[in-house]
Design an enzyme around this catalytic site. Structure first.
Site, short mmCIF file in Angstrom:
data_model
loop_
_atom_site.label_atom_id
_atom_site.label_comp_id
_atom_site.label_asym_id
_atom_site.label_seq_id
_atom_site.Cartn_x
_atom_site.Cartn_y
_atom_site.Cartn_z
N GLU A 115 49.50 38.41 59.62
CA GLU A 115 49.52 39.86 59.39
C GLU A 115 49.08 40.63 60.64
O GLU A 115 48.72 41.81 60.54
CB GLU A 115 48.65 40.25 58.20
N HIS A 139 41.96 42.78 55.20
CA HIS A 139 42.93 42.49 54.14
C HIS A 139 42.36 41.42 53.22
O HIS A 139 41.97 40.35 53.70
CB HIS A 139 44.25 42.01 54.76
N HIS A 141 42.49 39.70 48.90
CA HIS A 141 43.29 39.52 47.68
C HIS A 141 42.39 39.74 46.46
O HIS A 141 42.10 38.79 45.72
CB HIS A 141 43.90 38.11 47.64
N GLU A 169 31.28 57.13 41.75
CA GLU A 169 31.12 57.06 43.21
C GLU A 169 32.46 57.04 43.94
O GLU A 169 32.53 57.40 45.12
CB GLU A 169 30.29 55.83 43.61
N HIS A 210 49.99 41.58 45.57
CA HIS A 210 49.53 40.81 46.73
C HIS A 210 48.05 41.06 47.06
O HIS A 210 47.25 40.13 47.05
CB HIS A 210 50.43 41.12 47.94
P1 13P Z 1 47.19 34.33 57.22
O1 13P Z 1 46.58 32.99 56.87
O2 13P Z 1 48.33 34.19 58.19
O3 13P Z 1 46.14 35.30 57.69
O4 13P Z 1 47.84 34.93 55.90
C1 13P Z 1 47.07 35.15 54.76
C2 13P Z 1 47.54 36.33 53.98
O5 13P Z 1 46.80 36.86 53.18
C3 13P Z 1 48.92 36.84 54.19
O6 13P Z 1 49.08 38.10 53.62
ZN ZN Z 2 47.61 38.46 51.96
#
Ligand code: 13P
Ligand code: ZN
Length: 274
Positions: A115, A139, A141, A169, A210
């Site tokens: 990413e 980023h 999940h 908040e 995602h």
């Molecule tokens: P990477 O291992 O390449 O960072 O990818 C993980 C991910 O969350 C892709 O969206």
């Molecule tokens: Zn991801």
């Protein structure tokens, strides 16, 4: 100074581990990057060993010659604290913002996160929008945010309002709202363009089915932003699991009162009547 002794590296590692402990980083899920200050680069430069130049996959001219510390592609957040030199790296960008090279880390091979285009395009947008203040792109999940992308309309105004309502908040922590990117193939330039477009306006961008991206000035603020939004999503998931409708909630006028007392601007686009 050795890279691993620098304060910004310790903070980076702790943040990655905090995310792992939250359960937001199954396997290699998620990635983290920090735009390193000039004086921080100078302090650890003696530890650098530059590798080959590689294409970024997009162009970020405003970030020419900047240095970033970033997680490796396919690397597990749970391993960052145990073997940082294998899991993360420092990269330098060239004078056009088209190529990068690894100058430290990923000692057993590999490359920065897949990413990287989204991270760098977000960094570029945020550097301009904040006069250089924002330095962290994260980023993750987070489970409950992702779950909500299956039941709520994929609209900025719906996600913003619902997350705001679940926790007083939230409108104070992200008064500008939350953006939503529809499902797209991850890892490339297209999703990077779509995400960075939203980052002009927001500090949070959800990737449907995602995960989520957060931007902030430092590790505490960026992690805290991710944490606050995900906590609110968890409350919404719990609420929806108990019954489909709220018996009572925070109303548009309540939000307007809050905005006055807390000195934040809450855009009227999010205070619609339902
Ligand atoms: P990477 O291992 O390449 O960072 O990818 C993980 C991910 O969350 C892709 O969206
Ligand atoms: Zn991801």
């Amino acid at each position: 100074m050795r890279v691993l002794d620098a304060e910004f590296v310790k903070n980076f590692i702790r943040t990655a581990n905090d995310g792992w402990e939250q359960g937001w980083h199954e396997r290699n899920g998620g990635n983290l990057s920090y735009r390193i200050r000039l004086e921080e680069v100078e302090a650890v430069k003696e530890d650098f060993e530059p590798k080959e130049w590689q294409p970024i996959g997009t162009t970020v001219p405003k970030l020419a010659k900047e240095y970033f510390i970033v997680t490796g592609s396919g690397k597990y957040f749970r391993n960052v604290i145990i073997k940082p030199e294998d899991s993360i790296c420092i990269i330098e960008l060239d004078e056009k913002g088209e190529n990068y090279r690894i100058v430290w880390g990923l000692v057993n091979g590999g490359r920065p996160t897949s990413e990287l285009p989204t991270h760098l395009m977000n960094h570029e947008v945020k550097m301009i929008a904040t006069g250089g203040k924002h330095r962290v792109i994260y980023h993750a999940h987070p489970t409950n945010i992702i779950a909500l992308t299956f039941v709520l309309p994929l609209e900025d105004k719906v996600f913003t309002r619902e997350l705001w309502e679940m926790s007083t908040e939230c409108p104070v922590i992200f008064p500008e709202g939350v953006g939503v990117v529809p499902w797209m193939v991850p890892g490339g330039r297209d999703i990077a363009v779509a995400t960075s477009e939203l980052m002009k306006k927001y500090n949070l961008a959800i990737w449907a089915h995602h995960g989520m991206f957060a931007s902030g000035e430092d590790f505490d603020l960026t992690f805290g932003l991710m944490h606050t939004a995900e906590k609110s999503a968890e409350i919404l998931v719990k609420m929806l699991s108990m019954q489909p409708n709220k018996r009572q909630t925070i109303t548009p006028d309540n939000f307007r009162d809050l905005a006055k007392d807390f000195n934040v601007t809450l855009p009227e686009e999010f205070l619609y009547e339902k």
